[in-house]
Design an enzyme around this catalytic site. Structure first.
Site, mmCIF file in Angstrom:
data_model
loop_
_atom_site.group_PDB
_atom_site.id
_atom_site.type_symbol
_atom_site.label_atom_id
_atom_site.label_comp_id
_atom_site.label_asym_id
_atom_site.label_seq_id
_atom_site.Cartn_x
_atom_site.Cartn_y
_atom_site.Cartn_z
ATOM 1 N N LEU A 76 0.865 -1.177 0.000
ATOM 2 C CA LEU A 76 0.000 0.000 0.000
ATOM 3 C C LEU A 76 0.902 1.227 0.000
ATOM 4 C CD1 LEU A 76 -2.936 -0.580 2.534
ATOM 5 C CD2 LEU A 76 -3.135 -0.161 0.085
ATOM 6 N N ASP A 77 0.663 2.169 -0.924
ATOM 7 C CA ASP A 77 1.459 3.394 -0.973
ATOM 8 C C ASP A 77 1.263 4.206 0.311
ATOM 9 O OD1 ASP A 77 2.452 2.848 -3.502
ATOM 10 O OD2 ASP A 77 0.743 3.790 -4.495
ATOM 11 N N PRO A 78 2.217 5.082 0.633
ATOM 12 C CA PRO A 78 2.070 5.917 1.850
ATOM 13 C C PRO A 78 0.770 6.714 1.877
ATOM 14 C CG PRO A 78 4.320 6.036 1.041
ATOM 15 C CD PRO A 78 3.543 5.263 0.007
ATOM 16 N N ALA A 80 -2.064 5.791 0.784
ATOM 17 C CA ALA A 80 -3.203 4.896 0.979
ATOM 18 C C ALA A 80 -3.283 4.390 2.415
ATOM 19 C CB ALA A 80 -3.102 3.709 0.021
#
Length: 355
Positions: A76-78, A80
């Protein structure tokens, strides 16, 4: 007499200190044994602003044993938030199989914007639009992105390019080509659209970039968009409600209390219960027979705990007449050994019946 009393006082104090040391060492050994018996998935509610790697590191610190393998099933990207499945112990060997699970996201996008990262974390600029985009326009455009589609992932992503992360190359100003990929979008709905913003609800397969999906829908409407927020609220039937907050993971007890059965990683596989005799065959690498026709199954013991993943032997013949419907299988990943305790899996939370 005073010296003698002092002498015995010292002896008693030394003995007590020795006992306390033994207790601490015994407790430490027990703690290590508990940690090394961990086998399952810890669903974590990752907050925004934290990388997936930092979330995994927090779990590693709580376990306090570097020899215990810990990983996750999907980044998960930062920007998100939401469900991050942290796999522990032998469950790390189920990551590839877990990628067959679908994922659900809710994402918001700003119309008439663009950025190098396709989200608001990049350099955002306005994009002139010749006409307003309606909710109906967005829903019509979204239809073409349902099913098996081809995507170009963002340059700022965790994809490996020649052994390096794409986002690292992009930040260093390196020129490189992003390979396209085929992904599956099972359901896609433009939930709302107003005041230059729209929100998507997506069910998709592994490898789908929601940033790219939202931007592509906007481009199909003659404009552009950047993602402003993203929440992954379900992975393979494991929902946000089952997750443990990252700031609540401080100790080994916190990990074990939140741990789910490794079977939750493979809800798509049929579970077949076997006898202790069959488990012995599995442990020693011998083929065995199951009353199933599935190409791949999850083999469980009589307590319902995962023993192995197995695949059907094509063209194999039934070697017994006791079970005429039995088919030959062989293990492809074994999670049990002769050295294991009878009840190796530490699970404090019951397994959900939902898939």
């Amino acid at each position: 007499m005073a010296k003698r009393r002092c002498y015995w006082f010292v002896r008693l104090s030394s003995s007590a200190a020795f006992d306390r040391g033994n207790i601490r060492r015994t407790a430490a050994i027990d703690l290590l044994e508990d940690a090394r018996m961990l086998f399952g998935v810890l669903p974590v509610n990752k907050p925004t602003g934290v990388t997936s790697r930092k979330a995994v590191n927090a779990v590693v610190r709580a376990i306090c044993d570097r020899k215990v393998k810990v990983g996750h099933t999907g980044t998960l990207d930062p920007l998100a938030s939401g469900v991050l499945l942290v796999v522990i112990g032998r469950a790390t060997r189920l990551v590839d199989e877990s990628h067959l699970n679908s994922k659900r996201y809710s994402g918001s996008f700003l119309l008439g914007k663009r950025s190098d990262t396709l989200d608001v974390d990049g350099d955002v600029a306005d994009v002139p639009s010749s006409h307003p985009v309606s909710h109906r326009d967005l829903k019509e455009a979204a239809r073409q992105f349902v099913g098996t589609i081809t995507q170009s992932p963002p340059r700022y992503s965790a994809i490996h390019i020649d052994g390096q992360r794409a986002h690292d190359l992009a930040r260093r100003g390196k020129e490189f080509e992003m390979p396209t990929r085929t992904v599956a979008v099972h359901q896609l709905d433009v939930v709302s659209a107003s005041d230059g913003e729209f929100r998507l609800d997506v069910e998709c397969g592994t490898g789908t970039y929601i940033r790219t999906l939202g931007c592509d829908i906007a481009v199909a409407c003659g404009t552009s968009a950047v993602m402003s927020s993203l929440c992954r609220y379900e992975v393979g039937g494991i929902s946000l409600e089952e997750c443990v907050r990252l700031d609540q993971i401080q100790s080994l007890d916190d990990v074990t209390n939140g741990l789910l059965s490794p079977l939750r990683l493979v809800p798509h596989l049929e579970q077949v219960s076997v006898s202790p005799e069959t488990i012995e065959h599995i442990i020693h690498g011998r083929s065995f027979e199951l009353c199933s026709v599935a190409s791949k199954v999850a083999v469980v013991d009589q307590r319902g705990e995962l023993v192995a993943l197995a695949e059907r032997v094509l063209g194999g013949a039934n070697s017994t007449n006791e079970q005429p419907d039995a088919q030959p299988y062989r293990s492809i990943s074994v999670f049990r050994s002769n050295n294991d305790m009878p009840h190796e899996t530490k699970i404090n939370r019951p397994q959900s019946a939902e898939s």
